[in-house]
Design an enzyme around this catalytic site. Sequence first.
Site, short mmCIF file in Angstrom:
data_model
loop_
_atom_site.label_atom_id
_atom_site.label_comp_id
_atom_site.label_asym_id
_atom_site.label_seq_id
_atom_site.Cartn_x
_atom_site.Cartn_y
_atom_site.Cartn_z
N SER A 9 -70.59 25.53 3.13
CA SER A 9 -69.29 25.15 2.49
C SER A 9 -69.10 26.76 1.89
O SER A 9 -70.09 27.78 2.25
CB SER A 9 -70.57 24.97 0.68
N HIS A 32 -66.22 22.55 3.97
CA HIS A 32 -66.58 22.80 3.13
C HIS A 32 -65.74 23.10 2.02
O HIS A 32 -66.18 24.40 1.53
CB HIS A 32 -67.62 21.80 2.26
N ASP A 34 -65.30 23.86 -2.18
CA ASP A 34 -65.24 23.76 -3.32
C ASP A 34 -64.42 24.64 -4.75
O ASP A 34 -63.98 25.18 -4.47
CB ASP A 34 -66.77 24.30 -3.82
N MET A 36 -62.90 24.75 -7.68
CA MET A 36 -63.65 24.36 -9.13
C MET A 36 -62.38 24.84 -10.57
O MET A 36 -62.09 25.99 -10.57
CB MET A 36 -64.55 25.27 -9.63
N HIS A 65 -63.75 19.09 -1.96
CA HIS A 65 -64.82 19.05 -3.30
C HIS A 65 -64.04 19.14 -3.81
O HIS A 65 -64.47 20.34 -4.78
CB HIS A 65 -65.85 19.34 -2.80
N MET A 67 -64.21 19.26 -8.42
CA MET A 67 -64.73 19.35 -9.03
C MET A 67 -64.10 20.02 -10.34
O MET A 67 -63.70 21.05 -11.05
CB MET A 67 -65.65 20.59 -9.34
N MET A 136 -74.47 14.28 -5.50
CA MET A 136 -74.49 15.02 -5.77
C MET A 136 -75.75 15.72 -5.56
O MET A 136 -76.37 15.15 -6.43
CB MET A 136 -73.87 16.26 -7.00
N ASP A 174 -74.92 16.99 -0.98
CA ASP A 174 -74.53 17.91 -1.73
C ASP A 174 -75.16 18.80 -2.44
O ASP A 174 -75.07 18.55 -3.69
CB ASP A 174 -72.95 18.06 -1.93
O1 LIG Z 1 -70.29 21.95 -4.47
C1 LIG Z 1 -71.12 22.47 -4.55
C2 LIG Z 1 -71.28 22.97 -5.78
O2 LIG Z 1 -70.66 22.56 -6.98
C3 LIG Z 1 -71.89 22.72 -3.11
O3 LIG Z 1 -70.93 22.56 -2.39
C4 LIG Z 1 -72.37 24.12 -3.04
O4 LIG Z 1 -71.14 24.67 -2.39
C5 LIG Z 1 -73.60 24.29 -2.71
O5 LIG Z 1 -74.50 25.03 -2.14
P1 LIG Z 1 -75.53 24.83 -1.47
O6 LIG Z 1 -76.65 24.86 -2.46
O7 LIG Z 1 -75.97 24.42 -0.47
O8 LIG Z 1 -76.31 26.58 -1.71
FE LIG Z 2 -69.37 20.36 -3.29
#
Ligand SMILES: O=C(CO)[C@@H](O)[C@H](O)COP(=O)(O)O
Ligand SMILES: [Fe+2]
Length: 227
Positions: A9, A32, A34, A36, A65, A67, A136, A174
């Site tokens: 990620s 990955h 994210d 947001m 992903h 969010m 999640m 995740d």
């Molecule tokens: O979607 C998410 C958080 O919302 C993840 O993708 C985090 O980025 C994962 O990070 P780690 O928990 O592996 O540090």
């Molecule tokens: Fe994520």
Amino acid sequence: MAHPMIAPSILSADFARLADEAQAVAGADWLHVDVMDAHFVPNLTLGLPVVESLLKATEIPLDCHLMIENPGRWAPPYAEAGAHNVTFHAEATDDPVSVARDIRAAGAKAGLSVKPGTPIEPYLEILKEFDTLLVMSVEPGFGGQSFIADVLDKARAVRRLVDSGELRLLVEIDGGINADTIEAAADAGVDCFVAGSAVYGAADPAEAVRKLRAQAGKASHHLTLAP
Ligand SMILES: O=C(CO)[C@@H](O)[C@H](O)COP(=O)(O)O
Ligand SMILES: [Fe+2]
């Protein structure tokens, strides 16, 4: 047999050096990303322009992903841009099936994500519309949180349906995945493991990807579908 998949990620990467950070995990299966929006989750990261630039900067398939609120409006453009997977949250829409169909029609794989407290049973019927289920294992919003093991029951339930042939999709997890937690997730039947801090917090991110993959490969379940 295909190997377990690792998706670093970039939330835990240096955002000023994203092309280099993608290069640093060149052996990863997916990257990955994210997204947001500071509404669906209390954090703000990046959006479509950054994804478009990343697509030009790396060969690694992007696992987006989202969010975000209103995925029906905002998810299809990620597919049109060339993301490999476009995953949105079940909690963010009343009509996940039409969002999935729009994502697939735009040429990407469709993913459904569920927060730790969201049960999977109400969604089992519609999972045939999806290519990935993203379970999640932390509250979405931030990297570096602790793994919530209770969510593995959802992975197990969906894995059973995949193994029996009732469903055809990849199970992805995740949040909080690291050397201490990945084997439990693999034993629950997870195919693809997102890892942020465990990869980008390591001195050698590429080596961290290889180690996590090897650890996941020790578990009893293995990937049953091509990515
Ligand atoms: O979607 C998410 C958080 O919302 C993840 O993708 C985090 O980025 C994962 O990070 P780690 O928990 O592996 O540090
Ligand atoms: Fe994520």
